[in-house]
Design an enzyme around this catalytic site. Sequence first.
Site, PDB file in Angstrom:
ATOM      1  N   HIS A  98       0.837  -1.214   0.000  1.00 53.14           N
ATOM      2  CA  HIS A  98       0.000   0.000   0.000  1.00 53.14           C
ATOM      3  C   HIS A  98       0.859   1.245   0.000  1.00 53.14           C
ATOM      4  O   HIS A  98       1.957   1.261   0.558  1.00 53.14           O
ATOM      5  CB  HIS A  98      -0.913   0.027   1.232  1.00 53.14           C
ATOM      6  CG  HIS A  98      -0.198  -0.216   2.518  1.00 53.14           C
ATOM      7  ND1 HIS A  98       0.191  -1.473   2.941  1.00 53.14           N
ATOM      8  CD2 HIS A  98       0.216   0.633   3.484  1.00 53.14           C
ATOM      9  CE1 HIS A  98       0.799  -1.389   4.100  1.00 53.14           C
ATOM     10  NE2 HIS A  98       0.840  -0.107   4.458  1.00 53.14           N
ATOM     11  N   HIS A 100       0.739   5.099   1.434  1.00 55.99           N
ATOM     12  CA  HIS A 100       0.076   6.029   2.345  1.00 55.99           C
ATOM     13  C   HIS A 100       0.054   7.396   1.669  1.00 55.99           C
ATOM     14  O   HIS A 100       1.077   7.825   1.120  1.00 55.99           O
ATOM     15  CB  HIS A 100       0.888   6.201   3.630  1.00 55.99           C
ATOM     16  CG  HIS A 100       1.031   4.980   4.476  1.00 55.99           C
ATOM     17  ND1 HIS A 100       0.349   4.812   5.651  1.00 55.99           N
ATOM     18  CD2 HIS A 100       1.810   3.874   4.344  1.00 55.99           C
ATOM     19  CE1 HIS A 100       0.698   3.663   6.217  1.00 55.99           C
ATOM     20  NE2 HIS A 100       1.582   3.067   5.435  1.00 55.99           N
TER      21      HIS A 100
END
Length: 137
Positions: A98, A100
């Site tokens: 992922h 951020h």
Amino acid sequence: MSCIFCDIVDGKSGAEIIYEDENVLSFLDIRPVNYGHTLVIPKNHYENFISVPTKEMDAVIKATQNISDAVSKSLKTDGFNIVANNGTAAGQSVFHFHFHIIPRYNTDKFNFRPELKNYGSVSMKEFADKIRNAVIK
Ligand code: 5GP
Ligand code: ZN
């Protein structure tokens, strides 16, 4: 193998969804650095930055750019950080890749700057050579 982000993709776990397409899901981080801290993930499970196939990474990066713009404009930020932690040593706690997107303000009382080293006792060229020799052409 259980993965909290796969559970969010599958709808087994709730999240504040920001954006979704064929390859990508984006939702708010449950423990924000600043409010509006957003995560962008490939829907398929890949552990880290290196293991995401190019086509899916292209989609994740395109979405990250779009959502960063939305975060910046809608929250009137002064800036934002794009961060991807890879490996426990780097602070990764969820092993489903992922990005951020962290909204930042001039009034923030924190930064992400560690103490910086100097090349001096070790050879900069030696490090460059090691990395250059490992780059796949
Ligand atoms: P990492 O530490 O791997 O770079 O980032 C994982 C992030 O996922 C953390 O910032 C954490 O707050 C967030 N997170 C962990 N579990 C959940 C969850 O169940 N829902 C949401 N929305 N975020 C989560
Ligand atoms: Zn997963």
